[in-house]
Design a protein around this motif. Structure first.
Motif, PDB file in Angstrom:
ATOM      1  N   GLY A 191      31.554  12.151 -26.500  1.00 46.48           N
ATOM      2  CA  GLY A 191      31.186  11.828 -25.117  1.00 46.48           C
ATOM      3  C   GLY A 191      31.511  10.394 -24.744  1.00 46.48           C
ATOM      4  O   GLY A 191      32.002  10.123 -23.651  1.00 46.48           O
ATOM      5  N   ARG A 192      31.251   9.506 -25.658  1.00 49.91           N
ATOM      6  CA  ARG A 192      31.473   8.099 -25.351  1.00 49.91           C
ATOM      7  C   ARG A 192      32.957   7.824 -25.169  1.00 49.91           C
ATOM      8  O   ARG A 192      33.350   7.065 -24.284  1.00 49.91           O
ATOM      9  N   GLN A 193      33.765   8.463 -26.014  1.00 48.82           N
ATOM     10  CA  GLN A 193      35.211   8.264 -25.895  1.00 48.82           C
ATOM     11  C   GLN A 193      35.715   8.805 -24.558  1.00 48.82           C
ATOM     12  O   GLN A 193      36.519   8.156 -23.887  1.00 48.82           O
ATOM     13  N   LEU A 230      13.798   4.642 -31.007  1.00 50.34           N
ATOM     14  CA  LEU A 230      14.183   3.786 -32.127  1.00 50.34           C
ATOM     15  C   LEU A 230      15.565   4.256 -32.574  1.00 50.34           C
ATOM     16  O   LEU A 230      15.704   5.283 -33.240  1.00 50.34           O
ATOM     17  N   ASP A 231      16.579   3.506 -32.132  1.00 49.77           N
ATOM     18  CA  ASP A 231      17.957   3.906 -32.374  1.00 49.77           C
ATOM     19  C   ASP A 231      18.375   3.502 -33.775  1.00 49.77           C
ATOM     20  O   ASP A 231      17.955   2.456 -34.272  1.00 49.77           O
ATOM     21  N   GLU A 232      19.197   4.315 -34.390  1.00 51.77           N
ATOM     22  CA  GLU A 232      19.681   4.040 -35.740  1.00 51.77           C
ATOM     23  C   GLU A 232      18.526   3.695 -36.680  1.00 51.77           C
ATOM     24  O   GLU A 232      18.408   2.595 -37.193  1.00 51.77           O
ATOM     25  N   ALA A 233      17.664   4.651 -36.816  1.00 51.63           N
ATOM     26  CA  ALA A 233      16.422   4.427 -37.550  1.00 51.63           C
ATOM     27  C   ALA A 233      16.574   4.636 -39.052  1.00 51.63           C
ATOM     28  O   ALA A 233      15.583   4.639 -39.775  1.00 51.63           O
ATOM     29  N   LYS A 237      22.806  11.411 -28.143  1.00 56.59           N
ATOM     30  CA  LYS A 237      21.455  11.224 -28.674  1.00 56.59           C
ATOM     31  C   LYS A 237      20.680  10.212 -27.819  1.00 56.59           C
ATOM     32  O   LYS A 237      19.567  10.482 -27.359  1.00 56.59           O
ATOM     33  N   THR A 238      21.306   9.046 -27.643  1.00 60.50           N
ATOM     34  CA  THR A 238      20.644   8.031 -26.827  1.00 60.50           C
ATOM     35  C   THR A 238      20.456   8.539 -25.405  1.00 60.50           C
ATOM     36  O   THR A 238      19.403   8.348 -24.787  1.00 60.50           O
ATOM     37  N   LEU A 239      21.486   9.211 -24.913  1.00 65.63           N
ATOM     38  CA  LEU A 239      21.418   9.747 -23.546  1.00 65.63           C
ATOM     39  C   LEU A 239      20.247  10.711 -23.384  1.00 65.63           C
ATOM     40  O   LEU A 239      19.615  10.746 -22.329  1.00 65.63           O
TER      41      LEU A 239
HETATM   42 MG   LIG Z   1      23.202   5.925 -29.576  1.00 63.30          MG
END
Ligand SMILES: [Mg+2]
Ligand SMILES: Nc1ncnc2c1ncn2[C@@H]1O[C@H](COP(=O)(O)OP(=O)(O)O)[C@@H](O)[C@H]1O
Length: 660
Positions: free
Chosen positions: A608-610, A509-512, A459-461
């Motif tokens: 993905g992060r893992q 806006l992350d974790e909104a 999402k952030t990516l």
């Molecule tokens: Mg994120």
């Protein structure tokens, strides 16, 4: 009534200086001193009683130059010297005769020129007279200021100076060299005088000018430099500020400073740049808070003044000609006036001329700076650091071009339709920002995308790579940055949105969740947050990404505000394989991992992060053993981090949460 006038005369004054009018002239009138008789002399020398000087009883107060020939000669000598107008009928010099003493060598040179004409026969009577008049003035001055003139010339020639004679060194309008914050600076000298610093120590004050940009125009700012008193002589180049002409390497240095000035000029307006160096802001106790900045910044003085009004930068326009102010200074040893109380770093750049913000015209064209203006341009620009989320003073020299991470969007693994939709939507939106608008102006120009899904799925990516692809700044913000106090949140959010609109930035806006959750009867404070957010969203004109993990408890009011809502599922086996492959291709490190092994790795339920973290660790492991990365390494890391042992979805979900 008679057509005529009658003279009245002032009578005796009382102690307070008031007088009575009378019709007879006062008795002690005396005669006019400057009459036809005095007018025939080339010079008038006014003398006053000398006090505090055991060597003489009279000293020259002032000299009036009456000879038109001498006046025109002085005109050449003093050309460009601020505050002297030789065309005046009465050319008067007083005090320390600074202009002539500063230009002493030019003055002497002119006299010598007249003494040795190219052709003796051609020497006109006019030249002879001019020479005689000039020599007369020279003689008077030498007699009066012998020590000053000769000693100063001698010391200058040897590259040293005493504190008492510093004034002979600093000519108004000349260039002054100094170092500030370890940077070379050149200033234009406005005026100078002896005085005291704020602790009462004797100093020599130099009021200088430099060129700056205040968000709407280039102009000058005044700054006071000081040289502390010292005993005996000192090398001129060891003074904290000295005439630029004494610098060992004027040519190379001015080239360097002019090119810095050119870069400074190109940074007017707002610019998205890279930065690697120190940035600082004024701390609350007058000291500088410094930050090491490596990353993206936005250079924007208008924004600085807008969002940081306490430290605003305002310049005096160039058109306000120097002459207007330069006569103001007197060189008397009076106590320092307000101008000088500030101290070393004080400058007059803190207030707009009429207290109002100038209009910001994005496409404004500025007349180009002259070479000298570039030379004396500031070494700082103001900008916003995106990572630190701070407005900072940035060094022009440390500003770089942005190195775009190309292919960021390509490496994002998402269903291709989804990718196309996101990029297509945001690109068209930013291109045609003016075209879709709500009826009320400034309402509804923005675009808001909601990305929902579990952690680590990109999402952030997505927001990052869209910004990179569009080459615009990404403003990352989480609910934590805003706090939870509704009053602060509103003003903070408002300025952030305004900045993003200004810079054409993408806001993430992350974790909104806090802002999006349904309002309830019991949580009044949070309800306020949601309402504020709703209201502000409506007026936002840029692109905004919102990310969230939970989607079911949305406040219904958001449905109409959000333009696209995208669901991010857990990565599929195929996606995981692509992610593994992408990461392996991105690094320089060699690897022996086969396609088959990749298939195996992709079977493991990881986000993905893992995957990224596991690979990073495996790479470290491999490079420690100085071998190419193998499947073994990856499996070892997976084993240690226990990814191999759990395959049930339930625990995996919990694990994702931990790893996120
Ligand atoms: Mg994120
Ligand atoms: N779909 C994906 N495609 C490519 N890389 C991904 C993807 N999902 C996650 N990653 C990798 O994991 C990292 C963290 O992902 P991120 O976007 O922060 O996840 P989220 O915001 O959804 O929690 C990314 O920087 C990227 O390297």
């Amino acid at each position: 009534m008679q057509c005529g006038y009658k003279n009245l005369y002032s009578g005796k004054e009382d102690k307070r200086g008031r007088f009575q009018w009378q019709d007879t002239p006062p008795d002690d009138l005396g005669t006019v001193v400057e009459d036809a008789e005095s007018a025939k002399w080339a010079l008038l020398v006014r003398n006053v009683k000398a006090y505090n000087d055991p060597r003489r009883v009279l000293k020259i107060h002032s000299i009036v130059v009456q000879s038109p020939l001498l006046k025109s000669l002085l005109g050449e000598v003093l050309q460009g010297y601020p505050g002297v107008t030789v065309e005046l009928d009465r050319l008067e010099f007083s005090g320390r005769f600074e202009p002539i003493i500063h230009r002493w060598s030019e003055f002497k040179g002119k006299i010598e020129e007249l003494q040795t004409p190219h052709d003796a026969n051609l020497q006109s009577k006019k030249d002879t007279t001019t020479r005689e008049h000039a020599e007369l003035l020279q003689k008077i001055l030498v007699k009066e200021f012998q020590d000053v003139v000769e000693v100063s010339q001698d010391m200058k020639a040897k590259g040293v100076m005493t504190f008492d004679l510093l004034w002979t060194l600093f000519q108004p309008g000349s260039l002054i060299y100094t170092r500030q914050e370890n940077q070379d600076r050149v200033f234009k000298l406005h005026s100078s005088k002896y005085g005291e610093d704020r602790h009462g120590n004797p100093v020599f004050w130099l009021t200088c000018k430099y060129v700056d940009f205040d968000g709407s125009k280039f102009g000058t700012i005044k700054l006071n430099l000081s040289i502390h008193s010292y005993a005996g002589t000192r090398t001129i180049t060891s003074l904290s500020a000295f005439p630029f002409s004494f610098h060992r390497n004027t040519k190379e240095l001015s080239e360097r400073l002019v090119s810095r000035g050119t870069k400074f000029e190109s940074l007017a307006g707002s610019h998205y740049k890279g930065y690697n160096g120190i940035g600082w802001k004024q701390g609350s106790f007058g000291e500088k808070d410094k930050y090491a900045i490596k990353g993206r910044v936005i250079v924007d003085t208008y924004g600085w003044n807008r969002f940081n009004a306490n430290n605003g930068v305002y310049v005096a326009p160039f058109t306000q000609k120097e002459q207007a102010t330069s006569n103001r200074n007197s060189y008397d040893d009076e106590s320092p006036d307000d101008d000088y109380e500030g101290g070393y770093d004080e400058c007059d750049g803190g207030m707009p001329v009429d207290g109002a913000f100038a209009d910001d015209e994005e496409e404004q064209k500025f007349p180009p700076l002259s070479t000298e203006q570039k030379l004396i341009a500031t070494h700082l620009v103001r900008g916003y650091s995106l990572k630190e989320k701070l407005w900072l003073n940035l060094f022009v020299n440390a500003i770089q071009e942005v190195t775009w991470s190309g292919g960021a969007f390509d490496s994002l693994v998402l269903p291709s339709k989804q990718k196309e939709l996101i990029l297509g939507f945001t690109e068209t939106q930013s291109k045609h920002r003016q075209t879709f608008d709500d009826v009320i102006e400034g309402k509804g120009k923005g675009i808001i995308l909601l990305l929902c899904g579990p952690p680590g799925v990109g999402k952030t990516l997505t927001a990052e790579s869209v910004a990179e692809e569009m080459k615009v700044p990404l403003f990352m913000m989480s609910a934590g940055d805003l706090g939870l106090d509704p009053r602060n949140v509103e003003s903070k959010l408002q300025s952030i949105l305004e900045m993003c609109t200004r810079w054409n930035a993408i806001l993430l806006l992350d974790e909104a969740d806090v802002f999006l959750e349904q309002r309830s009867l019991h949580e009044l404070e949070r309800n306020k947050l949601v309402s504020i957010f709703l209201r502000i969203l409506e007026y936002y004109e840029g692109i905004m990404f919102l990310t969230t993990n939970r989607v079911n408890t949305f406040d219904p009011a958001f449905q109409s505000r959000i333009h696209i809502s995208l669901d991010y599922p857990e990565l599929s086996i195929d996606s995981r394989k692509t992610v593994w492959k992408n990461f392996l291709n991105q690094t320089q490190q060699e690897n022996t991992i086969t396609d088959k092994q990749l298939d195996q790795l992709a079977l493991m339920n990881m986000n993905g992060r893992q995957i990224k973290n596991v690979l990073k660790t495996a790479q470290l492991l491999a490079s420690r053993k100085e071998s190419p990365l193998t499947h073994e390494h990856v499996v070892t890391v997976l084993d240690v981090t226990q990814h191999l042992h759990n395959s049930t979805m339930e625990t995996e979900r919990a694990r994702s949460a931990i790893f996120a």
